[in-house]
Design an enzyme around this catalytic site. Sequence first.
Site, PDB file in Angstrom:
ATOM      1  N   GLU A  45       0.817  -1.323   0.038  1.00  0.00           N
ATOM      2  CA  GLU A  45       0.010  -0.051  -0.197  1.00  0.00           C
ATOM      3  C   GLU A  45       0.948   1.108  -0.155  1.00  0.00           C
ATOM      4  O   GLU A  45       1.963   1.566   0.689  1.00  0.00           O
ATOM      5  CB  GLU A  45      -0.969   0.075   1.094  1.00  0.00           C
ATOM      6  N   ARG A  52     -17.906  -0.107   4.297  1.00  0.00           N
ATOM      7  CA  ARG A  52     -19.151  -0.764   3.565  1.00  0.00           C
ATOM      8  C   ARG A  52     -19.645  -1.837   4.017  1.00  0.00           C
ATOM      9  O   ARG A  52     -20.936  -2.269   3.875  1.00  0.00           O
ATOM     10  CB  ARG A  52     -18.264  -1.255   2.082  1.00  0.00           C
ATOM     11  N   CYS A 102      -8.600  -1.515   7.817  1.00  0.00           N
ATOM     12  CA  CYS A 102      -7.084  -1.531   7.454  1.00  0.00           C
ATOM     13  C   CYS A 102      -6.596  -0.070   7.197  1.00  0.00           C
ATOM     14  O   CYS A 102      -5.472   0.307   7.683  1.00  0.00           O
ATOM     15  CB  CYS A 102      -6.904  -2.452   6.418  1.00  0.00           C
ATOM     16  N   HIS A 119      -1.441  -5.538   1.968  1.00  0.00           N
ATOM     17  CA  HIS A 119      -2.806  -6.481   2.098  1.00  0.00           C
ATOM     18  C   HIS A 119      -2.499  -7.883   1.627  1.00  0.00           C
ATOM     19  O   HIS A 119      -1.737  -7.780   0.530  1.00  0.00           O
ATOM     20  CB  HIS A 119      -3.887  -5.784   1.113  1.00  0.00           C
TER      21      HIS A 119
HETATM   22  N1  PCA Z   1      -9.119  -6.468   6.144  1.00  0.00           N
HETATM   23  C1  PCA Z   1     -10.154  -5.297   6.454  1.00  0.00           C
HETATM   24  C2  PCA Z   1     -10.073  -4.784   7.718  1.00  0.00           C
HETATM   25  C3  PCA Z   1      -9.486  -6.003   8.424  1.00  0.00           C
HETATM   26  C4  PCA Z   1      -8.791  -6.882   7.468  1.00  0.00           C
HETATM   27  O1  PCA Z   1      -8.029  -7.719   7.415  1.00  0.00           O
HETATM   28  C5  PCA Z   1      -9.578  -3.868   5.551  1.00  0.00           C
HETATM   29  O2  PCA Z   1      -9.233  -4.262   4.467  1.00  0.00           O
HETATM   30  O3  PCA Z   1     -10.158  -2.884   5.854  1.00  0.00           O
END
Ligand code: PCA
Length: 212
Positions: free
Chosen positions: A80, A90, A143, A169
Site C-alpha cells: 500500500e 462498507r 485496514c 494487504h
Molecule cells: N481487512 C479489512 C479489515 C481487516 C482486514 O483484514 C480491510 O481491508 O479494511
Amino acid sequence: MHRVLVTGFDPFGGQAVNPSWAAVQALDGLQLDGHRVVAAQLPTRFDRCLHELDELITAHQPALVLCTGQAGGRSAISLERVAINVVDARIPDNAGAQPIDTPVQPDGPAAYFSTLPIKAMLDALLAGGIRAEVSQTAGTFVCNHVFYGLMHRLASDPACAGVRGGFVHLPWLPEQGRPSMTLEQAVSGLQIALRCALRTRTDIRRQAGALD
Ligand code: PCA
C-alpha cells in the site's frame, strides 16, 4: 535486539480465518537482519484497533512497523502506498460499527505515504516468485484506519522519530475463495518484503508492476 512489529487482523465479515493473522503469526520470534520480529493480532474494530496498536508501539519500541490485512478479491500481495484520512465502512466491523464519512484523525492531514520502500519490496517479491503489486488505496475500512493511525503516530510522536511504517494487504487463503494465495507464499512474501524494507533506506524508482 532491535524489534520489528508486524500485525494482522482477526477474522471479520463472517469469515473463519484472516490470512493476515495466519501469516504474521508464523513470523513471531524470527530474526531478520539483526531484528527480532514481534507479531500481534489487532481486532477488526474501529473502537479498539488503534488503541491496541499504540500500546504495542509503546511497549516494543520497534524500528519498523508493518501492519497487514486481508483484501478479498486481490490476487497479489498489495504494497500500500497511501493511507487516507477517511472512514467509510462498507460493512460493519466486528463490534457492529459502520462509520460513514468520518475522519480517522479530525486534526490530521488528508493522507500519509508509506515510509517503506514499496518499489524495492515489489522488485524483491517478484524476484522471489511471489505475486505482488503496488496498491494506490488501502480502502476506507479498518485496514486504512490502522494504516493512517500508524503513520500519524510515527509522524507526530517524537519518541518514534526515524521509525518507518507501512501496510500490506494479502489475498484470501485458498479455503476462502478465489483469487487466493497459499499461506506458505504469504509467509514467504512477508519475510522477503520485511528483509528488503530493513535493508533498503532509499526506495528505487520502477514501474509499479505488471498488475497495474
Ligand atoms: N481487512 C479489512 C479489515 C481487516 C482486514 O483484514 C480491510 O481491508 O479494511
